[in-house]
Design a protein around this motif. Sequence first.
Motif, PDB file in Angstrom:
ATOM      1  N   ASN A   1       0.836  -1.199   0.000  1.00  0.00           N
ATOM      2  CA  ASN A   1       0.000   0.000   0.000  1.00  0.00           C
ATOM      3  C   ASN A   1       0.875   1.255   0.000  1.00  0.00           C
ATOM      4  O   ASN A   1       2.114   1.171  -0.001  1.00  0.00           O
ATOM      5  CB  ASN A   1      -0.961  -0.012   1.190  1.00  0.00           C
ATOM      6  N   SER A   2       0.257   2.407   0.010  1.00  0.00           N
ATOM      7  CA  SER A   2       0.999   3.666  -0.125  1.00  0.00           C
ATOM      8  C   SER A   2       1.963   3.898   1.035  1.00  0.00           C
ATOM      9  O   SER A   2       3.068   4.419   0.850  1.00  0.00           O
ATOM     10  CB  SER A   2       0.021   4.841  -0.241  1.00  0.00           C
ATOM     11  N   ILE A   3       1.561   3.504   2.235  1.00  0.00           N
ATOM     12  CA  ILE A   3       2.444   3.669   3.397  1.00  0.00           C
ATOM     13  C   ILE A   3       3.682   2.797   3.255  1.00  0.00           C
ATOM     14  O   ILE A   3       4.814   3.226   3.531  1.00  0.00           O
ATOM     15  CB  ILE A   3       1.682   3.325   4.700  1.00  0.00           C
ATOM     16  N   GLU A   4       3.475   1.570   2.793  1.00  0.00           N
ATOM     17  CA  GLU A   4       4.596   0.653   2.607  1.00  0.00           C
ATOM     18  C   GLU A   4       5.508   1.105   1.477  1.00  0.00           C
ATOM     19  O   GLU A   4       6.734   0.958   1.563  1.00  0.00           O
ATOM     20  CB  GLU A   4       4.061  -0.757   2.354  1.00  0.00           C
ATOM     21  N   LEU A   5       4.942   1.672   0.437  1.00  0.00           N
ATOM     22  CA  LEU A   5       5.759   2.170  -0.665  1.00  0.00           C
ATOM     23  C   LEU A   5       6.618   3.354  -0.225  1.00  0.00           C
ATOM     24  O   LEU A   5       7.762   3.508  -0.669  1.00  0.00           O
ATOM     25  CB  LEU A   5       4.862   2.570  -1.842  1.00  0.00           C
ATOM     26  N   LYS A   6       6.077   4.184   0.657  1.00  0.00           N
ATOM     27  CA  LYS A   6       6.883   5.288   1.209  1.00  0.00           C
ATOM     28  C   LYS A   6       8.043   4.743   2.028  1.00  0.00           C
ATOM     29  O   LYS A   6       9.150   5.294   2.017  1.00  0.00           O
ATOM     30  CB  LYS A   6       6.008   6.200   2.063  1.00  0.00           C
ATOM     31  N   ARG A   7       7.779   3.656   2.732  1.00  0.00           N
ATOM     32  CA  ARG A   7       8.847   3.031   3.523  1.00  0.00           C
ATOM     33  C   ARG A   7       9.939   2.484   2.608  1.00  0.00           C
ATOM     34  O   ARG A   7      11.130   2.557   2.938  1.00  0.00           O
ATOM     35  CB  ARG A   7       8.264   1.906   4.384  1.00  0.00           C
ATOM     36  N   VAL A   8       9.547   1.927   1.476  1.00  0.00           N
ATOM     37  CA  VAL A   8      10.533   1.436   0.504  1.00  0.00           C
ATOM     38  C   VAL A   8      11.481   2.555   0.096  1.00  0.00           C
ATOM     39  O   VAL A   8      12.705   2.364   0.032  1.00  0.00           O
ATOM     40  CB  VAL A   8       9.829   0.857  -0.744  1.00  0.00           C
ATOM     41  N   LYS A   9      10.941   3.728  -0.142  1.00  0.00           N
ATOM     42  CA  LYS A   9      11.756   4.849  -0.610  1.00  0.00           C
ATOM     43  C   LYS A   9      12.748   5.334   0.434  1.00  0.00           C
ATOM     44  O   LYS A   9      13.745   5.988   0.095  1.00  0.00           O
ATOM     45  CB  LYS A   9      10.842   6.002  -1.037  1.00  0.00           C
ATOM     46  N   ARG A  10      12.485   5.019   1.694  1.00  0.00           N
ATOM     47  CA  ARG A  10      13.390   5.477   2.750  1.00  0.00           C
ATOM     48  C   ARG A  10      14.667   4.645   2.842  1.00  0.00           C
ATOM     49  O   ARG A  10      15.629   5.065   3.476  1.00  0.00           O
ATOM     50  CB  ARG A  10      12.664   5.475   4.107  1.00  0.00           C
ATOM     51  N   PHE A  11      14.658   3.471   2.222  1.00  0.00           N
ATOM     52  CA  PHE A  11      15.877   2.659   2.217  1.00  0.00           C
ATOM     53  C   PHE A  11      16.904   3.292   1.283  1.00  0.00           C
ATOM     54  O   PHE A  11      16.581   3.699   0.157  1.00  0.00           O
ATOM     55  CB  PHE A  11      15.579   1.225   1.765  1.00  0.00           C
ATOM     56  N   TYR A  12      18.125   3.370   1.733  1.00  0.00           N
ATOM     57  CA  TYR A  12      19.185   3.997   0.942  1.00  0.00           C
ATOM     58  C   TYR A  12      19.687   3.056  -0.149  1.00  0.00           C
ATOM     59  O   TYR A  12      19.886   3.457  -1.290  1.00  0.00           O
ATOM     60  CB  TYR A  12      20.341   4.408   1.853  1.00  0.00           C
ATOM     61  N   LYS A  13      19.894   1.800   0.192  1.00  0.00           N
ATOM     62  CA  LYS A  13      20.448   0.840  -0.760  1.00  0.00           C
ATOM     63  C   LYS A  13      19.334   0.124  -1.524  1.00  0.00           C
ATOM     64  O   LYS A  13      18.306  -0.231  -0.965  1.00  0.00           O
ATOM     65  CB  LYS A  13      21.303  -0.202  -0.028  1.00  0.00           C
ATOM     66  N   GLU A  14      19.602  -0.102  -2.814  1.00  0.00           N
ATOM     67  CA  GLU A  14      18.623  -0.767  -3.662  1.00  0.00           C
ATOM     68  C   GLU A  14      18.327  -2.183  -3.173  1.00  0.00           C
ATOM     69  O   GLU A  14      17.187  -2.641  -3.217  1.00  0.00           O
ATOM     70  CB  GLU A  14      19.128  -0.818  -5.109  1.00  0.00           C
ATOM     71  N   ILE A  15      19.351  -2.881  -2.682  1.00  0.00           N
ATOM     72  CA  ILE A  15      19.148  -4.252  -2.226  1.00  0.00           C
ATOM     73  C   ILE A  15      18.222  -4.296  -1.019  1.00  0.00           C
ATOM     74  O   ILE A  15      17.416  -5.225  -0.873  1.00  0.00           O
ATOM     75  CB  ILE A  15      20.503  -4.938  -1.908  1.00  0.00           C
ATOM     76  N   ASP A  16      18.283  -3.278  -0.169  1.00  0.00           N
ATOM     77  CA  ASP A  16      17.398  -3.229   0.995  1.00  0.00           C
ATOM     78  C   ASP A  16      15.964  -2.928   0.577  1.00  0.00           C
ATOM     79  O   ASP A  16      15.009  -3.446   1.183  1.00  0.00           O
ATOM     80  CB  ASP A  16      17.897  -2.189   1.996  1.00  0.00           C
ATOM     81  N   LYS A  17      15.810  -2.096  -0.445  1.00  0.00           N
ATOM     82  CA  LYS A  17      14.472  -1.844  -0.988  1.00  0.00           C
ATOM     83  C   LYS A  17      13.860  -3.130  -1.528  1.00  0.00           C
ATOM     84  O   LYS A  17      12.705  -3.451  -1.243  1.00  0.00           O
ATOM     85  CB  LYS A  17      14.543  -0.803  -2.110  1.00  0.00           C
ATOM     86  N   ASP A  18      14.660  -3.870  -2.299  1.00  0.00           N
ATOM     87  CA  ASP A  18      14.168  -5.111  -2.901  1.00  0.00           C
ATOM     88  C   ASP A  18      13.800  -6.132  -1.834  1.00  0.00           C
ATOM     89  O   ASP A  18      12.761  -6.796  -1.927  1.00  0.00           O
ATOM     90  CB  ASP A  18      15.229  -5.703  -3.832  1.00  0.00           C
ATOM     91  N   ARG A  19      14.650  -6.265  -0.835  1.00  0.00           N
ATOM     92  CA  ARG A  19      14.375  -7.243   0.224  1.00  0.00           C
ATOM     93  C   ARG A  19      13.080  -6.911   0.961  1.00  0.00           C
ATOM     94  O   ARG A  19      12.279  -7.803   1.251  1.00  0.00           O
ATOM     95  CB  ARG A  19      15.552  -7.293   1.207  1.00  0.00           C
TER      96      ARG A  19
END
Length: 260
Positions: free
Chosen positions: A53-71
């Motif tokens: 959802n939108s809240i979770e997608l905002k959390r994805v953007k807060r990760f600095y590294k791409e691998i952490d976003k993917d995980r």
Amino acid sequence: MKTSKLSISFLDLKGVDFNPEKGYSLDSDDIIIYTIYLPNFSDIKSELVQFLNSIELKRVKRFYKEIDKDRFIIYRSILKLILAAYTKLNIKNIYLDYDFNKKPYLASHPWLHFNISHSEDFAAIAVSRKKVGLDIEYMSKDFNFTSLLPDVFNDNETEIIQNAIDKKNTFYTLWTRKEAFVKALGKGIDEDFKFIQCLDGEHNLDFSLIKNSQNWQVRSFDLADDYLAAIAFEGLPTTPVNIHLYNVSHTIFDLLEMVK
């Protein structure tokens, strides 16, 4: 003084591929642990992200590294798929609430207890009708844990680690036990962490320490090569419990079958 019992031991737990035909139901003595080898899901990340959802997608953007976003995309979307399978909710209606220690729960289905842990290439999710806490850790070859010992373990535990043949394995075994237990309690890591029991055997726990009068079990198990895990849950050693370890399929077809 109120006390409760804590039983700690090792568990010989072998992971098997999950068969969706067995369905998604939980008896009172069931604890199901799902393991996710994250690199296997990279090719379907773009499909999994649609479950956030939108809240979770905002959390994805807060990760600095791409691998952490993917995980995060992978293990959060699979968590929601699992919760949708057990609750029969549409995945779009899975909204996680958080208690004061940031432990997630489903307000709509308080009977369904779950916990998630992630370390490097693995994530794992435990679901049960019992309160559960799960911790997995990658046993890093480069991590110098010696400086942590006085702040995390009591003198006896520290001595056991220092005198162990495999110090690293012993450190992570005891650490995951403490971590799983405080996650089950909903405490988080605080100034009491050092006093949480983590050695094999039966222990008495003061109410003042855990703010809880229930009895507990903690079981250590090997998750994969170089990965240790521990599961904590309510009950005495005499209480029947069925713990299953399943490997999550990395095909989008099998994942979507969970919520049909």
